[in-house]
Motif scaffolding. Sequence first.
Motif, PDB file in Angstrom:
ATOM      1  N   VAL A 126       4.042  -0.730 -12.013  1.00  0.00           N
ATOM      2  CA  VAL A 126       4.116  -0.986 -10.719  1.00  0.00           C
ATOM      3  C   VAL A 126       2.703  -0.798  -9.861  1.00  0.00           C
ATOM      4  N   HIS A 127       2.186   0.364  -9.997  1.00  0.00           N
ATOM      5  CA  HIS A 127       0.999   0.907  -9.374  1.00  0.00           C
ATOM      6  C   HIS A 127       0.015  -0.206  -9.471  1.00  0.00           C
ATOM      7  N   THR A 161       3.460   5.519  -5.788  1.00  0.00           N
ATOM      8  CA  THR A 161       3.644   5.318  -7.183  1.00  0.00           C
ATOM      9  C   THR A 161       2.190   6.428  -7.753  1.00  0.00           C
ATOM     10  N   ALA A 162       1.380   6.237  -6.980  1.00  0.00           N
ATOM     11  CA  ALA A 162       0.132   6.972  -7.228  1.00  0.00           C
ATOM     12  C   ALA A 162       0.403   8.550  -7.261  1.00  0.00           C
ATOM     13  N   PRO A 186       8.686   7.660 -14.623  1.00  0.00           N
ATOM     14  CA  PRO A 186       9.222   6.263 -15.338  1.00  0.00           C
ATOM     15  C   PRO A 186       8.077   5.722 -16.039  1.00  0.00           C
ATOM     16  N   THR A 187       8.272   5.210 -17.050  1.00  0.00           N
ATOM     17  CA  THR A 187       6.977   4.546 -17.950  1.00  0.00           C
ATOM     18  C   THR A 187       6.537   3.257 -17.061  1.00  0.00           C
ATOM     19  N   ALA A 246       0.769  -1.119  -0.108  1.00  0.00           N
ATOM     20  CA  ALA A 246       0.194  -0.209  -0.071  1.00  0.00           C
ATOM     21  C   ALA A 246       0.840   1.310   0.161  1.00  0.00           C
ATOM     22  N   VAL A 247       2.075   1.190   0.625  1.00  0.00           N
ATOM     23  CA  VAL A 247       3.075   2.342   0.455  1.00  0.00           C
ATOM     24  C   VAL A 247       3.404   2.453  -0.781  1.00  0.00           C
ATOM     25  N   VAL A 248       3.885   1.417  -1.553  1.00  0.00           N
ATOM     26  CA  VAL A 248       4.130   1.471  -2.730  1.00  0.00           C
ATOM     27  C   VAL A 248       3.243   1.976  -3.645  1.00  0.00           C
TER      28      VAL A 248
END
Lengths: 228, 186
Positions: free
Chosen positions: B93-94, B77-78, B87-88, B71-73
Amino acid sequence: MSSRTPLITLGAVVVLTALLLVVNALIGPPPPPARSGAPVPAAANAPSPSASATASASAAPTTSTPAAVQAVYAGVTSGKEATLAIAVNGDKAAAYLCDGQSLEAWYQGTVTGDQVALAGANGAVLTGSISGSALFGTVSTPTGQSFPFSAAQAAPPAGVYQARVTLNGLATRIGWAVLPDGTEVGVAKVGDQERPAPTFDAATGSFTLDGTPGTAEQVNGSDTVVGG
Amino acid sequence: MTSTATKPAEPARDHFRFPLLVFVLVGCLVGLALGVFAAQHKPSGYALDIGGFSSPLYVKAWLTTFAAVLAVVQLLTAGRLYDAGAPTWTGTVHRWSGRVAVLLTVPVVVHCTYALGFWTYEPRVLVHSLLGCVFYGAFVTKMLILSRRGQPRWVLPVAGGVLFAALIALWLTSSLWVFTTTGFHF
């Protein structure tokens, strides 16, 4: 971003949830564990059972007997396999049987004249007849054992006691049958695991189980102890 | 940019108002249904176990912890999704961290609702029970929102924010509580 992938994610979560629920429902052959946890939500969410129990208990004096008789019978099975206590309130009774280790059962039912007929989960039955200040009968457990027993009318602290706590996130119900000399025989059911109950303070009812504090409360004959 | 962007956004928002209301209502109904099921279902006291941990309790504690890390990721990313210089792979990743995170929580919620149920007997448990319903309601709402294009720009951050806050609060009221009261181990 494609507009369909979120729905696929959602569908995957729904399918996985349904799959796990079905597997859970299948792995437990009608689980005995369900019976210990069952009474709580029923009592907590539906005021009607307790309300009707109160209503019938208060109605009892006017209809069946001149006064609601509250009494406690405490005793042991004939081979001293287990200790039991029976709380009577008018024409209702609740009972608890346990061996202090792993065997336990809750019963509730009615008293008609001198006949006591109580039932518990999974076919457990307690039947007996009151003779003077004694109660003789037979009790069967959910595991299919059957014992004759004798119990005598007993003064406090004798009685049926119970407590509910949460231990390591598991709903835990503890029952005690207390003899007139203060001997407490109890079993704690943590999740679906039975284990010996801690002793509670006779004056305050307080106890601790693995560091978790709780309070034991005496069960009245008209209390709901067996869940639907 | 703002002055030119707001004008075309007007019809889009009106166009989106009804579907958004429906999505939020569906999310509410899912949360409510989950809570009602958890409260009405007789707690079985057991559920399918996952090996490798010391107890079912720790399976749940760690699955929730992994989900909270993801969730932190998600949050990081959000924050860069609307950044042209990102980055594309940010979007990939999100999306995948989100999918894995929510899938990790599924065995947990099944155990919670099937074996334990909705409880109110202490503040931590009440808050946790309510948040569990909020989390899955918000998840359903967000997935439905994502399935439609052209929503106002505030909608996704709000839905994602609710989801993130609920998951972190769920972790605080369960895993952290287990680790601090019972011990920090697998």
